[in-house]
Design a protein around this motif. Structure first.
Motif, PDB file in Angstrom:
ATOM      1  N   LYS A   1       5.555  -5.336 -10.412  1.00 20.33           N
ATOM      2  CA  LYS A   1       5.978  -5.529  -9.022  1.00 20.33           C
ATOM      3  C   LYS A   1       5.292  -6.752  -8.414  1.00 20.33           C
ATOM      4  O   LYS A   1       4.140  -7.050  -8.709  1.00 20.33           O
ATOM      5  CB  LYS A   1       5.654  -4.289  -8.194  1.00 20.33           C
ATOM      6  N   ILE A   2       6.022  -7.423  -7.524  1.00 28.49           N
ATOM      7  CA  ILE A   2       5.521  -8.612  -6.836  1.00 28.49           C
ATOM      8  C   ILE A   2       5.068  -8.223  -5.441  1.00 28.49           C
ATOM      9  O   ILE A   2       5.790  -7.539  -4.709  1.00 28.49           O
ATOM     10  CB  ILE A   2       6.604  -9.703  -6.755  1.00 28.49           C
ATOM     11  N   SER A   3       3.866  -8.651  -5.065  1.00 31.00           N
ATOM     12  CA  SER A   3       3.328  -8.352  -3.743  1.00 31.00           C
ATOM     13  C   SER A   3       2.792  -9.631  -3.108  1.00 31.00           C
ATOM     14  O   SER A   3       2.491 -10.607  -3.800  1.00 31.00           O
ATOM     15  CB  SER A   3       2.202  -7.315  -3.838  1.00 31.00           C
ATOM     16  N   VAL A   4       2.688  -9.602  -1.784  1.00 32.82           N
ATOM     17  CA  VAL A   4       2.110 -10.723  -1.042  1.00 32.82           C
ATOM     18  C   VAL A   4       1.097 -10.174  -0.050  1.00 32.82           C
ATOM     19  O   VAL A   4       1.366  -9.211   0.664  1.00 32.82           O
ATOM     20  CB  VAL A   4       3.195 -11.534  -0.295  1.00 32.82           C
ATOM     21  N   ALA A   5      -0.098 -10.794  -0.020  1.00 28.61           N
ATOM     22  CA  ALA A   5      -1.151 -10.406   0.924  1.00 28.61           C
ATOM     23  C   ALA A   5      -1.365 -11.534   1.928  1.00 28.61           C
ATOM     24  O   ALA A   5      -1.412 -12.708   1.559  1.00 28.61           O
ATOM     25  CB  ALA A   5      -2.452 -10.109   0.185  1.00 28.61           C
ATOM     26  N   LEU A   6      -1.505 -11.146   3.210  1.00 31.01           N
ATOM     27  CA  LEU A   6      -1.740 -12.117   4.270  1.00 31.01           C
ATOM     28  C   LEU A   6      -2.398 -11.416   5.448  1.00 31.01           C
ATOM     29  O   LEU A   6      -1.934 -10.355   5.882  1.00 31.01           O
ATOM     30  CB  LEU A   6      -0.428 -12.769   4.705  1.00 31.01           C
ATOM     31  N   ASN A   7      -3.498 -12.007   5.940  1.00 33.37           N
ATOM     32  CA  ASN A   7      -4.198 -11.470   7.118  1.00 33.37           C
ATOM     33  C   ASN A   7      -4.569  -9.994   6.963  1.00 33.37           C
ATOM     34  O   ASN A   7      -4.462  -9.209   7.909  1.00 33.37           O
ATOM     35  CB  ASN A   7      -3.344 -11.657   8.373  1.00 33.37           C
ATOM     36  N   GLY A   8      -4.982  -9.603   5.773  1.00 32.11           N
ATOM     37  CA  GLY A   8      -5.406  -8.234   5.541  1.00 32.11           C
ATOM     38  C   GLY A   8      -4.288  -7.245   5.342  1.00 32.11           C
ATOM     39  O   GLY A   8      -4.535  -6.044   5.205  1.00 32.11           O
ATOM     40  N   GLY A   9      -3.039  -7.696   5.316  1.00 31.07           N
ATOM     41  CA  GLY A   9      -1.889  -6.817   5.088  1.00 31.07           C
ATOM     42  C   GLY A   9      -1.252  -7.090   3.749  1.00 31.07           C
ATOM     43  O   GLY A   9      -1.343  -8.206   3.210  1.00 31.07           O
ATOM     44  N   LEU A  10      -0.601  -6.092   3.181  1.00 31.62           N
ATOM     45  CA  LEU A  10       0.010  -6.218   1.859  1.00 31.62           C
ATOM     46  C   LEU A  10       1.454  -5.764   1.907  1.00 31.62           C
ATOM     47  O   LEU A  10       1.763  -4.675   2.402  1.00 31.62           O
ATOM     48  CB  LEU A  10      -0.761  -5.378   0.836  1.00 31.62           C
ATOM     49  N   THR A  11       2.337  -6.610   1.407  1.00 35.55           N
ATOM     50  CA  THR A  11       3.749  -6.266   1.277  1.00 35.55           C
ATOM     51  C   THR A  11       4.096  -6.198  -0.193  1.00 35.55           C
ATOM     52  O   THR A  11       3.840  -7.153  -0.935  1.00 35.55           O
ATOM     53  CB  THR A  11       4.639  -7.316   1.968  1.00 35.55           C
ATOM     54  N   ARG A  12       4.675  -5.095  -0.625  1.00 32.94           N
ATOM     55  CA  ARG A  12       4.940  -4.866  -2.046  1.00 32.94           C
ATOM     56  C   ARG A  12       6.436  -4.859  -2.330  1.00 32.94           C
ATOM     57  O   ARG A  12       7.271  -4.852  -1.432  1.00 32.94           O
ATOM     58  CB  ARG A  12       4.316  -3.536  -2.470  1.00 32.94           C
ATOM     59  N   ASN A  13       6.752  -4.873  -3.618  1.00 37.52           N
ATOM     60  CA  ASN A  13       8.122  -4.751  -4.112  1.00 37.52           C
ATOM     61  C   ASN A  13       9.031  -5.874  -3.604  1.00 37.52           C
ATOM     62  O   ASN A  13      10.161  -5.639  -3.170  1.00 37.52           O
ATOM     63  CB  ASN A  13       8.723  -3.394  -3.723  1.00 37.52           C
TER      64      ASN A  13
END
Length: 291
Positions: free
Chosen positions: A247-259
């Motif tokens: 799965k591909i995720s992105v982290a920014l400003n302490g938040g994580l978005t997955r899938n």
């Protein structure tokens, strides 16, 4: 002192009036506009030929002009004569030497809209960022398909030189092939993070701080915790590929978005790397369903 200052100001005004034909406020405004337009044109030309062969030729031409002036001052008549003859035929030579750059510049002016033409934003840099985004997406999608773990940190305003110095210096162009090769298992650089600064891969095998957030899901591994850790102490945007699930995720400003898919990843990177006035919101606020 006030009297002396008045004399100095009057002398400056007389100098400008004599040399720039300034007779009143309107002439001063026209002179400022004139100089500004010429300065801007020189700036755009410098941006156009920067990092091309033409830039080296321009430096050579400046050297000839300076040498010609110095030879006149020092009385070196033979050198001065030769340089003056070169300068006389320089205009024709410029058309021949700069033909590709002149054609590219005219094409760019023809394609540019009025607003973008008078923008000081470096258009070539924007093109490089878009190209880098596509290279990152291409690499991430391929690594997701093969379940290859990856951790890519893209530096923004906050400099993370200490993180770069913790890894192996590379300073290479951003290409999908290089990113895939770096994260290939059992290779010297696969363990750690890649840091991208501007349009260059600055370092690989970098160490990142782990997040201390106690509320994270137990299924998140070290890569995701490291991605969150660096995003908590900087404004970097971090792309993660899970080795277990792909799965591909992105982290920014302490938040994580997955899938994320390739399209949603492209939107995330474009929004945060290309758009200027981006609200300081966590990507975790996006409504992306976990699977």
């Amino acid at each position: 002192m006030d009297f002396i200052n008045q004399i100095n100001l009057w002398g400056i005004f007389n100098f400008l009036s004599d040399n720039l034909s300034i007779k009143g406020p309107w002439d001063l405004v026209k002179t400022v506009v004139d100089i500004s337009i010429v300065s801007y044109a020189i700036y755009k030309m410098a941006m156009l030929v920067r990092e091309t062969r033409a830039w080296q030729l321009i430096k050579g031409i400046l050297f000839i002009l300076i040498a010609s002036k110095l030879s006149d001052i020092l009385g070196l008549r033979t050198i001065a004569f030769i340089l003056k003859m070169i300068i006389q035929y320089l205009a024709i030579a410029l058309v021949v030497l700069f033909q590709p750059e002149l054609r590219r510049g005219l094409e760019q002016i023809g394609r540019s809209r009025f607003k973008s033409f008078f923008s000081f934003e470096d258009e070539s840099y924007t093109i490089k960022v878009k190209s880098n985004i596509e290279e990152i997406i291409k690499a991430v999608v391929e690594m997701s398909r093969t379940f290859t773990g990856a951790l890519i940190v893209i530096e923004r305003e906050t400099k993370i030189g200490d993180i770069i110095n913790s890894g192996i210096q590379i300073d290479s162009n951003v290409t999908s092939e290089l990113l895939i090769n770096i994260f290939t298992p059992n290779t010297p650089l696969h363990d750690g993070a890649v840091v991208i600064r501007g349009d260059k891969i600055k370092a690989a095998a970098c160490f990142l701080p782990l997040t201390e957030n106690p509320n994270l899901s137990k299924e998140l591994g070290t890569r995701h915790r490291a991605a969150l850790g660096i995003s908590e102490v900087s404004d970097a945007i971090v792309v993660v590929v899970s080795e277990e699930s792909g799965k591909i995720s992105v982290a920014l400003n302490g938040g994580l978005t997955r899938n994320l898919t390739s399209d949603t990843l492209r939107k995330a990177l474009s929004k945060n790397l290309l758009e200027k006035d981006v609200p300081n919101k966590k990507l975790g606020l996006w409504k992306v369903k976990s699977k």
